[in-house]
Design a protein around this motif. Structure first.
Motif, PDB file in Angstrom:
ATOM      1  N   LYS A 133       0.814  -1.215   0.000  1.00 18.66           N
ATOM      2  CA  LYS A 133       0.000   0.000   0.000  1.00 18.66           C
ATOM      3  C   LYS A 133       0.847   1.265   0.000  1.00 18.66           C
ATOM      4  O   LYS A 133       0.550   2.233  -0.719  1.00 18.66           O
ATOM      5  N   GLU A 134       1.903   1.291   0.838  1.00 20.33           N
ATOM      6  CA  GLU A 134       2.738   2.492   0.918  1.00 20.33           C
ATOM      7  C   GLU A 134       3.477   2.737  -0.395  1.00 20.33           C
ATOM      8  O   GLU A 134       3.537   3.863  -0.895  1.00 20.33           O
ATOM      9  N   ASP A 135       4.047   1.670  -0.943  1.00 19.89           N
ATOM     10  CA  ASP A 135       4.750   1.817  -2.221  1.00 19.89           C
ATOM     11  C   ASP A 135       3.790   2.249  -3.328  1.00 19.89           C
ATOM     12  O   ASP A 135       4.122   3.100  -4.167  1.00 19.89           O
ATOM     13  N   GLU A 136       2.619   1.659  -3.349  1.00 22.06           N
ATOM     14  CA  GLU A 136       1.654   1.967  -4.402  1.00 22.06           C
ATOM     15  C   GLU A 136       1.281   3.448  -4.405  1.00 22.06           C
ATOM     16  O   GLU A 136       1.185   4.081  -5.473  1.00 22.06           O
ATOM     17  N   LYS A 137       1.093   4.016  -3.219  1.00 18.62           N
ATOM     18  CA  LYS A 137       0.761   5.445  -3.127  1.00 18.62           C
ATOM     19  C   LYS A 137       1.868   6.292  -3.738  1.00 18.62           C
ATOM     20  O   LYS A 137       1.613   7.289  -4.425  1.00 18.62           O
ATOM     21  N   LEU A 138       3.113   5.895  -3.469  1.00 19.92           N
ATOM     22  CA  LEU A 138       4.247   6.657  -3.994  1.00 19.92           C
ATOM     23  C   LEU A 138       4.387   6.486  -5.505  1.00 19.92           C
ATOM     24  O   LEU A 138       4.670   7.442  -6.221  1.00 19.92           O
ATOM     25  N   LEU A 139       4.187   5.279  -5.985  1.00 18.33           N
ATOM     26  CA  LEU A 139       4.384   4.988  -7.398  1.00 18.33           C
ATOM     27  C   LEU A 139       3.451   5.784  -8.307  1.00 18.33           C
ATOM     28  O   LEU A 139       3.782   6.052  -9.469  1.00 18.33           O
ATOM     29  N   VAL A 140       2.282   6.164  -7.792  1.00 17.08           N
ATOM     30  CA  VAL A 140       1.338   6.947  -8.595  1.00 17.08           C
ATOM     31  C   VAL A 140       1.402   8.440  -8.267  1.00 17.08           C
ATOM     32  O   VAL A 140       0.612   9.226  -8.780  1.00 17.08           O
ATOM     33  N   ASP A 141       2.378   8.826  -7.440  1.00 21.07           N
ATOM     34  CA  ASP A 141       2.542  10.226  -7.025  1.00 21.07           C
ATOM     35  C   ASP A 141       3.567  10.905  -7.925  1.00 21.07           C
ATOM     36  O   ASP A 141       4.757  10.568  -7.894  1.00 21.07           O
ATOM     37  N   PRO A 142       3.169  11.895  -8.735  1.00 20.01           N
ATOM     38  CA  PRO A 142       4.109  12.544  -9.655  1.00 20.01           C
ATOM     39  C   PRO A 142       5.253  13.271  -8.943  1.00 20.01           C
ATOM     40  O   PRO A 142       6.356  13.365  -9.486  1.00 20.01           O
ATOM     41  N   VAL A 143       4.995  13.784  -7.737  1.00 23.57           N
ATOM     42  CA  VAL A 143       6.059  14.474  -6.991  1.00 23.57           C
ATOM     43  C   VAL A 143       7.148  13.480  -6.602  1.00 23.57           C
ATOM     44  O   VAL A 143       8.348  13.747  -6.736  1.00 23.57           O
ATOM     45  N   TRP A 144       6.731  12.306  -6.115  1.00 23.37           N
ATOM     46  CA  TRP A 144       7.697  11.266  -5.739  1.00 23.37           C
ATOM     47  C   TRP A 144       8.462  10.778  -6.962  1.00 23.37           C
ATOM     48  O   TRP A 144       9.681  10.589  -6.905  1.00 23.37           O
ATOM     49  N   ARG A 145       7.770  10.595  -8.073  1.00 28.60           N
ATOM     50  CA  ARG A 145       8.429  10.131  -9.291  1.00 28.60           C
ATOM     51  C   ARG A 145       9.500  11.115  -9.734  1.00 28.60           C
ATOM     52  O   ARG A 145      10.596  10.720 -10.148  1.00 28.60           O
ATOM     53  N   ARG A 146       9.191  12.409  -9.612  1.00 23.57           N
ATOM     54  CA  ARG A 146      10.169  13.426 -10.022  1.00 23.57           C
ATOM     55  C   ARG A 146      11.395  13.388  -9.119  1.00 23.57           C
ATOM     56  O   ARG A 146      12.536  13.514  -9.581  1.00 23.57           O
ATOM     57  N   LYS A 147      11.172  13.180  -7.828  1.00 25.80           N
ATOM     58  CA  LYS A 147      12.284  13.096  -6.879  1.00 25.80           C
ATOM     59  C   LYS A 147      13.193  11.917  -7.207  1.00 25.80           C
ATOM     60  O   LYS A 147      14.425  12.037  -7.239  1.00 25.80           O
ATOM     61  N   VAL A 148      12.595  10.760  -7.467  1.00 20.12           N
ATOM     62  CA  VAL A 148      13.377   9.567  -7.791  1.00 20.12           C
ATOM     63  C   VAL A 148      14.113   9.755  -9.110  1.00 20.12           C
ATOM     64  O   VAL A 148      15.284   9.365  -9.244  1.00 20.12           O
ATOM     65  N   ALA A 149      13.465  10.360 -10.085  1.00 17.92           N
ATOM     66  CA  ALA A 149      14.103  10.600 -11.379  1.00 17.92           C
ATOM     67  C   ALA A 149      15.335  11.484 -11.207  1.00 17.92           C
ATOM     68  O   ALA A 149      16.392  11.236 -11.810  1.00 17.92           O
ATOM     69  N   ASP A 150      15.216  12.519 -10.382  1.00 17.48           N
ATOM     70  CA  ASP A 150      16.359  13.407 -10.147  1.00 17.48           C
ATOM     71  C   ASP A 150      17.503  12.669  -9.462  1.00 17.48           C
ATOM     72  O   ASP A 150      18.684  12.871  -9.788  1.00 17.48           O
ATOM     73  N   LEU A 151      17.175  11.794  -8.518  1.00 16.94           N
ATOM     74  CA  LEU A 151      18.209  11.012  -7.836  1.00 16.94           C
ATOM     75  C   LEU A 151      18.878  10.029  -8.794  1.00 16.94           C
ATOM     76  O   LEU A 151      20.087   9.779  -8.700  1.00 16.94           O
ATOM     77  N   LEU A 152      18.106   9.472  -9.712  1.00 14.65           N
ATOM     78  CA  LEU A 152      18.693   8.581 -10.715  1.00 14.65           C
ATOM     79  C   LEU A 152      19.633   9.347 -11.650  1.00 14.65           C
ATOM     80  O   LEU A 152      20.676   8.828 -12.057  1.00 14.65           O
ATOM     81  N   ALA A 153      19.254  10.574 -11.976  1.00 15.19           N
ATOM     82  CA  ALA A 153      20.127  11.399 -12.817  1.00 15.19           C
ATOM     83  C   ALA A 153      21.450  11.659 -12.110  1.00 15.19           C
ATOM     84  O   ALA A 153      22.520  11.632 -12.729  1.00 15.19           O
ATOM     85  N   VAL A 154      21.379  11.870 -10.807  1.00 10.80           N
ATOM     86  CA  VAL A 154      22.602  12.056 -10.009  1.00 10.80           C
ATOM     87  C   VAL A 154      23.446  10.780 -10.044  1.00 10.80           C
ATOM     88  O   VAL A 154      24.673  10.821 -10.179  1.00 10.80           O
TER      89      VAL A 154
END
Length: 394
Positions: A359-380
């Motif tokens: 449930k916790e992961d699912e909420k994050l996976l559909v959250d555009p703010v969280w996705r943007r944060k993870v994308a930025d960390l992957l770019a790093v």
């Protein structure tokens, strides 16, 4: 009306959309029957041409169609009777497919297209019945289908990368007929989660100086595992990142995991996940083609040791970037025999962003703010990896 009898090769028109055609609409369906016989009915807005064929291990009836929009509710085609699973979706530009997996050998005894009595369109009627192993073997042998689908995809235009650019191929896992996992709460399909995140990641990577990020797929379409690898190589990729968001029976497990390729899985979780991901082509009804022994034994031997070492370095860079910022599974860097990571000359990782079964992961996976944060960390992480690879001659 077109009727195809038991034992005949079922060819009812070439299922290829003509230029300028709008997709067919499948707006309703129903299924009824028992363990001996089952009828499947699908309603279309226009008369569909279709092509039925069989695949073994497991037994599958495959219905190829022109490009079709499936406006069906999940319960419309819930498997029952002789069928254990039914999937449908896009197979690429101009083509779609319905895959009916059976418990035991079956044959299509009736394949009709009939006008709808209400004048709304047409309905495709398929009657399936149990047959013996010997009878099914004859059906497989007599059909003219060779195990491959005539491609109707538009040739991908691949622009050569700018001189000196560092190319990252971002692969949104699943797509088209292969929906992937389904969220336990939101019912979000994995193929949509990965595509949304892939877009965020490409945007983040393209902000990096000297980096050119490309997508293996930019829409809801099916790509076979080899096609994904081939697309990355056509773009001259220096890195390949495949994105996923699976489900587990243990719903309390959550967090991101980074996988690299190996001939031996690091643990049961990695082994089971690789086995499921490697079935992507089978789910779509694509026959697995045996490769020469030296190719089929890909993993450690075919994947150059240097490439594998760079893949491990990339995985470590991702884990390091995520630590303290993004929830990670225990032992976040794992390895197994993922077919999508088999490019011998492109360092590759498979990133499980989280689990749609939690449930916790699912909420994050559909959250555009969280996705943007993870994308930025992957770019790093890619920036860090790139710096180290250049320093070491990679």
């Amino acid at each position: 009306m077109r009727r195809c009898l038991l034992g005949l090769f079922l060819l009812c028109g070439a299922p290829v959309a003509q230029a300028g055609d709008t997709p067919l609409l499948a707006y309703g369906a129903r299924i009824a029957g028992d363990d001996a016989r089952t009828r499947v009915v699908i309603d279309f807005d226009r008369k569909p041409v279709f092509f039925v064929h069989y695949v073994a291990n497991p037994t599958r009836v495959i219905v190829d169609l022109p490009e079709t929009s499936f406006g069906l509710k999940p319960e419309d085609l819930k498997a029952r009777g002789v069928f254990t699973e039914i999937r449908y979706g896009a197979m690429g530009a101009g083509s779609s497919r319905v895959v009916l997996t059976a418990k035991k050998p079956v044959a299509i005894t009736v394949a009709d297209v009939k006008p709808d009595e209400a004048g709304k369109g047409f309905r495709l009627v398929l009657d399936a019945e149990r047959v013996t192993e010997d009878r099914f073997a004859v059906l497989l042998k007599e059909q003219q289908w060779t195990g491959s689908v005539a491609s109707t995809k538009t040739a991908r235009v691949v622009e050569p990368p700018a001189a000196g650019s560092f190319v990252v191929a971002v692969d949104a896992g699943h797509g088209g007929i292969d929906t992937g996992a389904i969220g336990s709460e939101t019912k979000m399909e994995e193929k949509s989660v990965t595509l949304a995140f892939a877009g965020e990641l490409v945007a983040a990577l393209n902000k990096e100086s000297g980096v050119k990020a490309v997508l293996t797929r930019d829409k809801d379409e099916f790509l076979s595992l080899p096609e994904r690898v081939q697309t990355a190589r056509q773009h001259g990729a220096n890195l390949f990142i495949s994105l996923h968001a699976d489900t587990l029976k243990q719903r309390d497990i959550r967090g991101a995991t980074v996988y690299t390729i190996s001939d031996k899985a690091s643990d049961h979780l990695a082994a089971n996940l690789a086995e499921r991901e490697n079935l992507s082509d089978e789910i779509a009804g694509v026959a697995f083609k045996s490769e020469p022994a030296e190719v089929a034994d890909i993993l450690i031997d075919l994947t150059r040791r240097e490439t594998q070492a760079f893949s491990v370095n990339l995985a470590r860079s991702v884990v390091s970037s995520f630590e303290g910022q993004i929830n990670l599974i225990n032992n976040p860097h794992r390895h197994a025999g993922f077919r999508v990571l088999q490019a011998p000359d492109v360092p590759s990782i498979l990133l499980e962003l989280g689990f749609l079964s939690n449930k916790e992961d699912e909420k994050l996976l559909v959250d555009p703010v969280w996705r943007r944060k993870v994308a930025d960390l992957l770019a790093v992480a890619v920036r860090g990896y790139r710096g180290g690879a250049v320093a070491n001659g990679g």
